[in-house]
Design a protein around this motif. Structure first.
Motif, short mmCIF file in Angstrom:
data_model
loop_
_atom_site.label_atom_id
_atom_site.label_comp_id
_atom_site.label_asym_id
_atom_site.label_seq_id
_atom_site.Cartn_x
_atom_site.Cartn_y
_atom_site.Cartn_z
N UNK A 285 -11.44 -15.58 -10.67
CA UNK A 285 -10.86 -16.23 -9.46
C UNK A 285 -11.84 -16.15 -8.34
N UNK A 286 -11.21 -16.05 -7.22
CA UNK A 286 -12.02 -15.81 -5.90
C UNK A 286 -12.43 -14.30 -5.69
N UNK A 287 -12.48 -13.53 -6.83
CA UNK A 287 -12.58 -12.22 -6.31
C UNK A 287 -14.08 -11.91 -5.77
N UNK A 288 -15.15 -12.61 -6.13
CA UNK A 288 -16.56 -12.47 -5.49
C UNK A 288 -16.43 -12.76 -4.46
N UNK A 289 -15.75 -13.70 -3.69
CA UNK A 289 -15.66 -14.29 -2.28
C UNK A 289 -14.84 -12.94 -1.65
N UNK A 290 -13.93 -12.40 -2.26
CA UNK A 290 -13.33 -11.10 -1.53
C UNK A 290 -14.33 -10.13 -1.39
N UNK A 291 -15.24 -9.94 -2.34
CA UNK A 291 -16.10 -8.77 -2.16
C UNK A 291 -16.97 -9.08 -0.93
N UNK A 292 -17.33 -10.42 -0.95
CA UNK A 292 -18.35 -10.83 0.34
C UNK A 292 -17.35 -10.58 1.85
N UNK A 293 -16.39 -11.01 1.91
CA UNK A 293 -15.67 -10.69 2.93
C UNK A 293 -15.35 -9.24 3.23
N UNK A 320 -14.34 -3.24 4.89
CA UNK A 320 -13.03 -3.49 5.30
C UNK A 320 -12.29 -3.65 3.96
N UNK A 321 -10.78 -3.40 3.94
CA UNK A 321 -9.95 -3.82 2.83
C UNK A 321 -9.96 -5.49 3.06
N UNK A 322 -9.89 -5.89 1.59
CA UNK A 322 -9.70 -7.44 1.67
C UNK A 322 -8.54 -7.64 0.72
N UNK A 323 -7.67 -8.25 1.02
CA UNK A 323 -6.28 -8.54 0.22
C UNK A 323 -6.54 -9.96 -0.30
N UNK A 324 -6.25 -10.03 -1.50
CA UNK A 324 -5.91 -11.34 -2.38
C UNK A 324 -4.72 -11.56 -2.60
N UNK A 325 -3.88 -12.47 -1.94
CA UNK A 325 -2.61 -12.52 -1.97
C UNK A 325 -2.17 -13.99 -2.32
N UNK A 326 -1.20 -13.91 -3.22
CA UNK A 326 -0.77 -15.46 -3.49
C UNK A 326 0.66 -15.99 -3.35
N UNK A 327 0.69 -17.03 -3.39
CA UNK A 327 2.45 -17.53 -3.36
C UNK A 327 2.41 -18.54 -4.55
N UNK A 328 3.40 -18.73 -5.11
CA UNK A 328 3.73 -19.63 -6.18
C UNK A 328 4.71 -20.81 -5.93
#
Length: 389
Positions: A285-293, A320-328
């Motif tokens: 998914x977008x985890x590498x982008x979260x690492x970057x942020x 910092x913390x980076x949260x990946x959070x989703x809505x269904x």
């Protein structure tokens, strides 16, 4: 340097690998199924040449594509997809064309869960005992030894696909009906109350860790999928020293060079950990982008720098913390994207629809949001997941 990217178009956020490699002076070639016009102008500019195949599943067709690029442009230095689905294809191509990196024989220890477990033990990292199951007789013996509940998952498989939790005789009968003896399963005890977490990173050309991080999930993957629950996972500001020690021992014993890695653990209620799986790739998914942020870094660029021999430049600012959070889409939430942006401002780094391939697992609408404290993490996840009454 000549670098072939397998499937350079998909997933979309991995297109940045092509851009950063080109910026580092690499000749980047793509092999994929999409029509050239579908790639878009930015990706087209980053690729020195693109070879379209009818199917990446057709190994002979892909080999012909590599042979063409080899003949036209000279020896190939790297072949990579950074995608779990194509790891075996990448290895076959490297072997055929004598290219640096993992070959087919190297994949056994990262493909089979039973083989991973042996290496975890060798590294001195705790595991739960497991058994290979090839038929109903093996299943009966494994359940007798392990007791219930157990998790049954393909010995060679990706994520939570075809995974079963067996808690009763009825579950076992259902699994027996599903069990095809062409698929080898691996059974291990279900870890009650375990928190799913990771040790992730990138090794350099010597196999030393150049970058490391960790994230935790709010619920284990199997429960997430089966219950279609709301997801969040958090890139941590600090790594638990015990988890870091276990992770480093595993990376050393697996001995992978110039590779991203994604190692899954359960943290137990007593604070210790058990190793679950070693993935010889980035988290999805977008985890590498979260690492970057989280780290104020461009891992795509740092990977290109590492590959070209320029080394890895670590960020010099606090993470910092980076949260990946989703809505269904199946649920109605109190707060939409506008409300989330209004509430958290520039801490909202990313708001995108999830690719369909990941939506059933993770959700349909994805947000990456930075936070400085655990209290902010909790506030963000509550706000995004609040449902209409």
């Amino acid at each position: 340097m000549n670098y072939i990217l397998i499937s350079p178009y998909y997933p979309k956020n991995f297109q940045t690998f092509a851009h950063r490699l080109k910026s580092a002076g690499v000749q980047v070639f793509g092999i994929g199924e999409e029509l050239y016009d579908q790639l878009g102008s930015e990706l087209q500019k980053s690729l020195s040449e693109y070879y379209r195949v009818n199917s990446l599943e057709n190994v002979d067709e892909v080999k012909r594509a590599v042979a063409f690029l080899f003949f036209k442009h000279g020896p190939i230095d790297r072949i990579e997809s950074n995608n779990e689905h194509w790891l075996e294809l990448d290895a076959q191509l490297r072997e055929q064309f004598n290219v640096y990196g993992n070959k087919t024989a190297d994949l056994k220890k990262v493909k089979f869960k039973s083989e991973m477990k042996k290496l975890f033990k060798k590294a001195g990292v705790p595991v739960v005992e497991g058994y290979v199951v090839k038929n109903k007789e093996d299943l009966s013996k494994a359940v007798e030894k392990l007791g219930l509940p157990v998790i049954a998952k393909p010995d060679s498989g990706v994520g939570s696909a075809a995974t079963f939790k067996l808690s009763s005789d009825e579950d076992i009968r259902h699994f027996e009906a599903e069990l095809q003896e062409t698929t080898v399963y691996f059974l291990e005890p279900y870890v009650e109350g375990g928190k799913l977490c990771t040790f992730d990173g990138l090794t350099d050309q010597n196999g030393d860790i150049a970058f490391q991080t960790s994230f935790t999930y709010n619920v284990p993957t199997l429960e997430l999928v089966q219950g279609q629950l709301d997801l969040f996972y958090v890139i941590q500001k600090e790594i638990d020293p015990k988890l870091e020690a276990y992770g480093k021992a595993i990376v050393k014993i697996f001995g992978m060079k110039e590779r991203f890695f994604h190692i899954e653990f359960f943290q137990l209620e007593n604070g210790d950990y058990v190793a679950l799986e070693y993935n010889n790739r980035l988290a999805g998914g977008y985890t590498i982008d979260m690492y970057n942020y989280a780290y104020s870094i461009d891992l795509f660029a740092q990977y290109a720098s590492l590959v070209t021999g320029s080394g890895f430049k670590k960020p010099d600012v606090p993470n910092q913390y980076c949260i990946g959070v989703t809505q269904r889409d199946a649920y109605q939430y109190q707060n939409n994207t506008k409300a989330i942006r209004d509430k958290f401002g520039d801490r909202v780094k990313f708001a995108e629809r999830m690719p369909e391939a990941f939506a059933h697992l993770q959700g349909n609408q994805f947000y990456a949001i930075n936070a400085d404290t655990e209290e902010e993490v909790n506030e963000i996840t509550r706000f995004v997941h609040e449902r209409k009454k």
